[in-house]
Design an enzyme around this catalytic site. Structure first.
Site, PDB file in Angstrom:
ATOM      1  N   GLU A  95      -3.999  -3.091   4.718  1.00 14.35           N
ATOM      2  CA  GLU A  95      -4.308  -3.833   5.929  1.00 14.35           C
ATOM      3  C   GLU A  95      -4.598  -3.006   6.987  1.00 14.35           C
ATOM      4  O   GLU A  95      -5.390  -3.514   7.952  1.00 14.35           O
ATOM      5  CB  GLU A  95      -3.139  -4.694   6.360  1.00 14.35           C
ATOM      6  CG  GLU A  95      -3.630  -5.904   7.395  1.00 14.35           C
ATOM      7  CD  GLU A  95      -2.719  -7.023   7.784  1.00 14.35           C
ATOM      8  OE1 GLU A  95      -1.276  -6.907   7.147  1.00 14.35           O
ATOM      9  OE2 GLU A  95      -2.736  -7.679   8.651  1.00 14.35           O
ATOM     10  N   ARG A 145     -10.028 -19.294   3.837  1.00 12.38           N
ATOM     11  CA  ARG A 145      -8.751 -19.593   4.642  1.00 12.38           C
ATOM     12  C   ARG A 145      -9.576 -19.850   5.946  1.00 12.38           C
ATOM     13  O   ARG A 145      -9.041 -20.596   6.743  1.00 12.38           O
ATOM     14  CB  ARG A 145      -8.022 -18.204   4.974  1.00 12.38           C
ATOM     15  CG  ARG A 145      -7.121 -18.413   3.567  1.00 12.38           C
ATOM     16  CD  ARG A 145      -6.170 -17.064   3.650  1.00 12.38           C
ATOM     17  NE  ARG A 145      -5.256 -16.912   2.642  1.00 12.38           N
ATOM     18  CZ  ARG A 145      -4.279 -15.912   2.422  1.00 12.38           C
ATOM     19  NH1 ARG A 145      -4.477 -14.864   2.955  1.00 12.38           N
ATOM     20  NH2 ARG A 145      -3.459 -16.274   1.487  1.00 12.38           N
ATOM     21  N   ASN A 195       5.413  -6.633   5.943  1.00 11.13           N
ATOM     22  CA  ASN A 195       4.831  -7.962   5.807  1.00 11.13           C
ATOM     23  C   ASN A 195       5.043  -8.213   4.158  1.00 11.13           C
ATOM     24  O   ASN A 195       5.038  -9.340   3.843  1.00 11.13           O
ATOM     25  CB  ASN A 195       3.808  -8.181   6.204  1.00 11.13           C
ATOM     26  CG  ASN A 195       3.549  -8.316   7.722  1.00 11.13           C
ATOM     27  OD1 ASN A 195       4.675  -8.934   8.438  1.00 11.13           O
ATOM     28  ND2 ASN A 195       2.563  -7.956   8.370  1.00 11.13           N
ATOM     29  N   GLY A 200       3.720 -14.502  -0.382  1.00 15.02           N
ATOM     30  CA  GLY A 200       3.987 -15.217  -1.448  1.00 15.02           C
ATOM     31  C   GLY A 200       4.039 -14.255  -2.795  1.00 15.02           C
ATOM     32  O   GLY A 200       3.847 -14.858  -3.749  1.00 15.02           O
ATOM     33  N   GLY A 201       3.641 -13.071  -2.687  1.00 12.70           N
ATOM     34  CA  GLY A 201       3.595 -11.990  -3.857  1.00 12.70           C
ATOM     35  C   GLY A 201       2.353 -12.385  -4.879  1.00 12.70           C
ATOM     36  O   GLY A 201       2.514 -12.394  -6.108  1.00 12.70           O
ATOM     37  N   ALA A 253       0.857  -1.357  -0.035  1.00 15.13           N
ATOM     38  CA  ALA A 253       0.051  -0.099   0.125  1.00 15.13           C
ATOM     39  C   ALA A 253       0.883   1.261  -0.083  1.00 15.13           C
ATOM     40  O   ALA A 253       0.581   2.185  -0.983  1.00 15.13           O
ATOM     41  CB  ALA A 253      -0.809   0.108   1.084  1.00 15.13           C
TER      42      ALA A 253
END
Lengths: 520, 520
Positions: free
Chosen positions: A479, A340, A88, A93-94, A61
């Site tokens: 986030e 998830r 982070n 995992g990009g 961001a």
């Protein structure tokens, strides 16, 4: 260095001072500024440095915001409290969910913004902020191209992540978010963005009208040694963007909302991922939403720290192309492509009669594992284990070999006929696992992502608790914000969120009227 | 009347002033009190009236607190913004979960504090604050007796409410919380407690050390006409107790956390149940927990407003002694004694292909309904309908009669053998429904209770966001607090919470050193 502490907030003071003192400050808030100014003549603050936009945080961001703002002509400063940039964002995992990418078209995948919104709403249990959700999904295709223009290189295929109804995930060549953050830092610097590491934001500066016009920082600060560094005050003519991430590593704070997230549960987050920035925003009246919605990553391993090697291996190999079984029965017990929350909850139910974890084992064969770049490292560190036959695999983990063989045969039947009779898992990307060698990991969830954060509007302005109106000059992205994902974020949607909302914050911040600020 | 506005907070100002002004005040909070006092010489405030304890709110928590504090020798004021005392507490079923009551012993029910804790943890999905939960359950038996000593009369039998593993619910003779609030108001007045209605709390007063020493109110206020009444300042030598309830009727605020709780969903709460008091506490640094955990009551009817007649009828008749069916199939679709979250979620799934509600029907027969005191009123208002035969019942709601008859027969079989093969519902209180007349209602959930609120410790002190330490002089009890119930409160546990935590707040507040306050 001169600064006027009278109208400068101090996080250090707020967070560390005695109870009585902190509470004492509160009466003055509620007094209202009109009263306060009658009482206390405020002085115009002087700044050590002045920018158009100050961005706190250098992850997806923050760096997307910095590049966009610089391209739009703004003088930009990015600060990060840690000694390395990227937060982070460099240790995941990009992977980025994109609705309508060129790679989808190439693969013949039909997708739409509406479908992506609908998938995220389903995972979010309908708690999502639909306006922000639409904004994010709508921006993914253009932002994925924008990232390419900034040097990001995607793998040449699209992936099917859990909870998404179609394959729509792009992933960096490096299988890491550093494949996004690194080029964004390079281009930002090229565009003249100033970047300070070891610089912690410790409070906001407001003008007499309540507009955020800067921040107080501790410069040259060695995290977490709170007394290191020097205080400075930076001015922001057009606004401050909080791209400060989540609080997954703040164990006391996360346990206040979710007592079960004890220190027995590891986290994939970097150690600086605490609630300090969130508290700062709440102290000036930001509205926190969904703070108790904290996501566990269902692909991590108890046999290594943090994100490790297993997370990528499970995401790209075990979950789409293998299966996960209970070691006591050798049997599957959930849909390996569910969202998830569902998968983590399922894994967490595997416990013995003492309530101790009985780690499930996820595995696939060589064909399933062929795209897993962390396989080599995982094997080297003994997190991923190799077995030539299912019988050997069963022995490695103490599983009943006959049942395990039956389970694999049964799953292969499902793949063949295209329907999972047991857990209704989508099988488009699944393979019949006919022969070894087999690659396996033990699995247990780790704290991964905070769905909660401050409430923002579609201009990425932070909204106030009291009346749901913007706090002037204050923006947030990524986030640090709450509401977009609702109860559960789908995999690869954090990169999408970070990039799209970071750029959105920049686009809106640069249009603000510039405050007139003075250097010290 | 003289008061010094300089250190008196103003809710009206906070909630109504322009964005810029409200945000402007925030800079001063974060400045910290040391800086503030350098800058602004504060004066000792003068008060219109002075008490030991001021209690905001007059429901179960507020009135239990008032009685306990008065008995412990404190001079007490209770204020309520509404023109009638009692808040939501007078318009609910007056049912209280008690672990280890005399009525349980009489009925041969074995129960324990540990079992009640475990039931509430299960419903709360483990999100509960275990210390507060234990405190509440531990206090129920003694508090139930204490209520009897204050004139509360329980029905002579113990009931089995959903989610509780044994019958443990006492209920007032009146089937209403007014059977608790009314006698508590009478005894409070006898003990010299002063009570002001139409008096809205609009801010806190703090001393220079940050201790809460009073409140600013609007006296003679006609809710919701914000400009009516006169400002006054009341001093509290030992503390202020916020017994201000939840925000179930605050539609914009609840939708920020739960967008699906639109104005299409009715609420069982009184119209004053908004988030104003919660915001006031957050503005002085209280820590909000679980704000997105908002409970729907699964026993209400779309055919009347609010709590109505159906809620009690379903609680005492349909849920324990009848069944709930989908009108399209005549079949059951959930465990009628599951916790409230499970039941409400199940009911909300009944929708047509346009996503419009298809109201399920709950019913029992005359034997099952014999203890339902609201049956007469429900029939009168046509919310509850009567049918002599199942065939007639099916016609009333357009259900397939043959399937309905089969369903009743099947359920009776389960009751006979003592096991619900379909939904594993406990059947201890169930009856075989062999003959009419039948009594039925249409059902749809309503917003009922906010599990979230401010975080408190076991002294009922409000804890600070920044460091989890008490805000001196500030207490909270009942629904205003968050954490005890976790993700879902079990039925009849709100009365337990209100009474036990209200008394707990009183017991701890009266032990505080008295602040020295001056009358105006």
């Amino acid at each position: 260095m001169v600064y006027d502490p009278k109208i400068v907030s101090s996080r250090r003071d707020m967070l560390k001072k005695s109870a009585a003192l902190v509470a004492g400050s509160a009466a003055l808030v509620a007094t209202g500024p009109a009263l306060a100014s009658e009482q206390c003549a405020s002085k115009q603050p002087k700044f050590d440095e002045i920018y158009d936009l100050i961005i706190v945080g250098s992850g997806f961001a923050g760096m997307s915001c910095a590049n966009q703002a610089a391209q739009d002509g703004a003088k930009v400063l990015v600060i990060d409290k840690m000694p390395v940039f990227g937060g982070n964002s460099t240790i995941n995992g990009g992977a980025m969910a994109v609705a309508g990418s060129a790679l989808q078209k190439k693969a013949g995948v039909e997708d739409s913004v509406e479908l992506m919104v609908s998938d995220m709403l389903k995972a979010g249990r309908g708690m999502n902020d639909k306006h922000m959700l639409k904004l994010v999904c709508d921006g993914t295709a253009e932002s994925a191209k924008w990232l390419e223009d900034h040097g990001v290189v995607w793998k040449p295929f699209v992936q099917h992540f859990g909870g998404h109804s179609v394959p729509r995930t792009l992933q960096t060549r490096e299988s890491s978010g550093s494949g996004i953050v690194r080029p964004l830092i390079e281009t930002a610097k090229k565009h003249g963005v100033k970047m300070y590491d070891k610089t912690e934001m410790r409070g906001f500066v407001e003008d007499d009208n309540g507009r955020i016009i800067g921040i107080k920082v501790q410069s040259g600060y060695f995290w977490p040694k709170t007394k290191t560094g020097t205080p400075k005050v930076f001015g922001a003519r057009k606004g401050v963007v909080m791209a400060t991430g989540g609080f997954g590593r703040d164990i006391p704070f996360r346990q206040i909302q979710q007592p079960k997230l004890t220190d027995e549960l590891d986290s994939t987050n970097q150690p600086g991922a605490n609630a300090d920035a969130l508290k700062q925003m709440m102290l000036i009246g930001a509205n926190p939403v969904h703070l108790d919605q904290i996501q566990l990553g269902p692909w991590s391993s108890p046999d290594e720290k943090g994100f490790g090697t297993a997370s990528q291996f499970n995401t790209i190999a075990v979950y789409p192309k293998g299966i996960v079984v209970d070691v006591r029965t050798g049997e599957r017990f959930f849909n390996e492509l569910a969202d998830r929350k569902t998968r983590s909850n399922a894994i967490l139910t595997r416990r013995d009669d003492q309530n101790k974890p009985v780690y499930p084992v996820g595995f696939t064969n060589a064909e399933g594992a062929k795209r897993a770049q962390t396989l080599g490292w995982g094997l080297k560190y003994d997190v991923i284990k190799k077995a030539d036959t299912l019988d050997e695999l069963a022995k490695l983990y103490g599983m009943p070999a006959d049942k395990l063989e039956k389970q694999v045969a049964r799953f292969n039947e499902f793949v063949k006929k295209g329907h999972d009779d047991e857990f209704n898992r989508p099988l488009e990307t699944a393979i019949e696992m006919k022969e070894g060698p087999w690659y396996a990991v033990r699995m247990w969830p780790k704290v991964h992502y905070c769905m909660g954060g401050v409430r923002v509007n579609t201009n990425s302005q932070v909204l106030r608790l009291t009346d749901d109106k913007p706090i002037p000059g204050l923006f947030a992205a990524g986030e640090a914000t709450g509401g977009i994902h609702g109860a559960s974020r789908l995999g690869s949607c954090a990169v999408a969120e970070g990039v799209v909302t970071g750029r959105n914050a920049a686009k809106n911040a640069v249009t603000q009227t510039a405050a007139k600020l003075e250097l010290a």
